[in-house]
Design an enzyme around this catalytic site. Structure first.
Site, PDB file in Angstrom:
ATOM      1  N   GLY A   1       0.870  -1.171   0.000  1.00 44.20           N
ATOM      2  CA  GLY A   1       0.000   0.000   0.000  1.00 44.20           C
ATOM      3  C   GLY A   1       0.902   1.215   0.000  1.00 44.20           C
ATOM      4  N   CYS A   2       0.770   2.047  -1.010  1.00 38.26           N
ATOM      5  CA  CYS A   2       1.732   3.140  -1.143  1.00 38.26           C
ATOM      6  C   CYS A   2       1.249   4.389  -0.421  1.00 38.26           C
ATOM      7  CB  CYS A   2       1.958   3.455  -2.609  1.00 38.26           C
ATOM      8  SG  CYS A   2       2.756   2.097  -3.443  1.00 38.26           S
ATOM      9  N   VAL A   3       2.199   5.247  -0.085  1.00 36.39           N
ATOM     10  CA  VAL A   3       1.835   6.527   0.522  1.00 36.39           C
ATOM     11  C   VAL A   3       2.272   7.642  -0.407  1.00 36.39           C
ATOM     12  CG1 VAL A   3       1.873   5.783   2.889  1.00 36.39           C
ATOM     13  CG2 VAL A   3       3.967   6.576   1.836  1.00 36.39           C
TER      14      VAL A   3
ATOM     15  N   PRO B   1      -1.528   4.092  -5.827  1.00 37.00           N
ATOM     16  CA  PRO B   1      -0.954   5.360  -5.376  1.00 37.00           C
ATOM     17  C   PRO B   1      -1.381   6.543  -6.237  1.00 37.00           C
ATOM     18  CG  PRO B   1       0.644   4.163  -6.709  1.00 37.00           C
ATOM     19  CD  PRO B   1      -0.576   3.308  -6.644  1.00 37.00           C
TER      20      PRO B   1
ATOM     21  N   THR C   1      -2.383   6.581   4.916  1.00 42.45           N
ATOM     22  CA  THR C   1      -1.914   5.199   4.850  1.00 42.45           C
ATOM     23  C   THR C   1      -1.260   4.713   6.136  1.00 42.45           C
ATOM     24  OG1 THR C   1       0.016   6.145   3.807  1.00 42.45           O
ATOM     25  CG2 THR C   1      -1.569   5.047   2.379  1.00 42.45           C
TER      26      THR C   1
END
Lengths: 104, 423
Positions: A102-104, B158, B198
């Site tokens: 899961g990217c930020v 993203p 996130t």
């Protein structure tokens, strides 16, 4: 790494309970993992789970939902029906893989 | 003579051109940079246009102004990379050979990937602010908008600048308050994530800020389609969120030539080693900025720190020696929170954004993960820093590697909050 016991075996998991060792998984365990999150595994579920396992072995990464659609040929809608609300997390949990990045 | 070819004269590509031209001998290396036009956009400015903070003319300048002497700027549309032959083809038949290739063509919003988005309501009641055209159209709509249900929506992660949609929500809340119509506006924040952000600590802080402003969070929302007639967004699990005004962040994808060249993943991002930015498939190809698949923020600050590491490594790499420096995924982002305040987030691959203070030369320590006036001034000042220092490859007083100095991490016993420091 924490160790937990499921189906009578010791398993390596991360903080959220995702298996961290590829080879500690088998179909029997998948049923137990699925039951943990309220899913009764059918053949349709297992087709997706096997795609995840195979793709992980080939690429070294848990496939994203988009990759399951593009490379696996599963409709996104079907994945949401099979693994309600959070398919990416639920699929990888049952498949004994870490969460997709899961990217930020 | 060897060729270094850079694709994309945006934030990352321009920094690479400046930093490497001064490091590489002109007798040994020719540097060429390719882009499809000569307009450089200060993309962090897009956020402010809808609220009238910046005028459109303040956020664009010619690309050529930032390309140093000794680097050729070539305008053209990239058709494909042929990595087996070390060359890039432009539309119209131009061939550009390379010894080393830098891919820095970023990521772009793709509204065409969500059914119903590009219909009759596009740019009327359905908007985005991730393009120069889009943000101006949204400004036009907001100016006379009488109020109603505003839905801010993220399609899929993203995305470029993952905090921008939150900043938009905070600024919109402030904007409507100052206009005296906040009581006529309902704001909803629909996200595919299970919270506001996130990473857990920042998600809690930012989630609390949404709540405090009366902004409703709609988590785990994965969009299937927009129904422009009923004015709803519909998720795969058949939830419907109605809107009067939709501000969506469309699916973000890398450039299509990357897919045509067989260099990308499912979103056209180039798989790279996350510490060296070297393409996994080709040792003489690097992907910098938003173009790679590294698990870090797609943001200018990340591009800046990554370029620092890459340019230090490049000379050794070009001699066939191993690369020594390792990129840690450092990101440093100001988050506008409205009413002249902002938060600062500082984090990397391994350390999530933490509260505390951030040491900053001349300006003094900045508050991390807290709303402060000084952070807001830092954000506004950054536009000058961007044009005058960052793009030109000049040193700015922030360390490339993330530092733990000033950061506060709560330990297992809540009573003994530890302040960690460098080593």
């Amino acid at each position: 790494m924490p160790v937990t016991t499921l189906a009578g075996r010791d398993l390596h998991v991360d903080e959220e309970g995702f298996l961290t060792e590829y080879d500690e998984w088998d179909e029997e365990l998948a049923k137990v993992l699925a039951a943990n999150i309220g899913i009764d595994l059918t053949d349709a579920h297992m087709r997706v789970i096997h795609f995840l396992r195979d793709d992980y072995r080939a690429t070294g990464q848990t496939p994203t939902l988009r990759r399951c659609t593009n490379a696996g040929g599963f409709a996104t809608k079907e994945l949401f029906d099979l693994f309600p609300k959070k398919p990416a997390k639920k699929m990888s949990y049952i498949a004994g893989l870490t969460k997709p990045v899961g990217c930020v | 003579m060897k060729n270094l070819l850079i694709l994309g004269a945006g934030t990352a590509g321009t920094m690479v051109a400046n930093k490497l031209r001064s490091r590489l001998p002109r007798s040994e290396w020719k540097i060429t940079i390719v882009d499809q036009d000569n307009v450089h956009h200060y993309q962090p400015g897009y956020l402010f246009i809808p609220f009238g903070v910046y005028k459109p003319s303040e956020i664009v300048k010619p690309r050529a102004r930032f390309i140093p002497k000794g680097v050729e700027l070539k305008l053209g549309v990239i058709d494909r990379v042929v990595p087996e032959e070390n060359k890039v083809l432009l539309e119209g038949g131009v061939e550009l050979p390379y010894d080393q290739l830098v891919i820095a063509t970023g990521t772009t919003p793709r509204p065409d990937q969500t059914p119903g988005l590009l219909g009759p309501e596009w740019r009327h009641s359905i908007h985005e602010f991730y393009t120069y055209e889009g943000t101006q159209a949204l400004a036009g709509t907001l100016k006379d908008w009488p109020g109603g249900r505003l839905v801010i929506h993220i399609t899929e992660m993203p995305i470029k600048c993952p905090v921008a949609p939150l900043e938009f929500a905070f600024l919109a809340d402030d904007f409507f308050k100052k206009k005296g119509i906040r009581d006529k506006v309902e704001i909803v924040y629909a996200t595919p994530l299970d919270g506001a952000f996130t990473r857990p600590i920042a998600a809690k802080t930012l989630g609390g800020m949404l709540e405090g402003r009366g902004i409703k969070l709609e988590p785990d929302f994965s969009i299937e389609r927009v129904d422009p007639e009923a004015k709803t967004i519909v998720s795969y699990d058949e939830r419907e969120v109605p809107f009067d005004l939709l501000v969506t962040i469309p699916l973000n994808m890398g450039a299509d030539y990357i897919a045509r060249s067989g260099l990308g993943d499912d979103l056209n991002y180039v798989p790279v080693d996350k510490h060296t930015l070297q393409a996994l498939a080709w040792p003489n190809i690097f992907a910098l900025g938003d173009a790679s698949d590294i698990p870090a923020s797609k943001a200018g600050s990340t591009a800046h720190f990554a370029v620092d590491v890459f340019t230090e490594n490049f000379a050794r790499h070009a001699r066939g020696e191993p690369m020594e420096k390792q990129f840690d995924g450092h990101a440093n982002c100001f988050v506008e929170s409205g009413d002249g305040r902002a938060l600062l987030l500082d984090f990397n691959y391994d350390t999530e954004p933490l509260p505390g203070t951030f040491p900053f030369a001349h300006l003094g320590p900045l508050g991390l993960l807290r709303e402060k006036r000084l952070n807001h001034w830092g954000k506004l000042m950054f536009r000058w820093v961007y044009w005058n220092m960052l793009l030109r490859g000049r040193r700015i007083p922030i360390r490339t590697e993330m530092s733990m100095t000033g950061k506060v991490r709560k330990t297992a016993e809540p009573s003994t909050a530890a302040v960690t420091s460098d080593r």
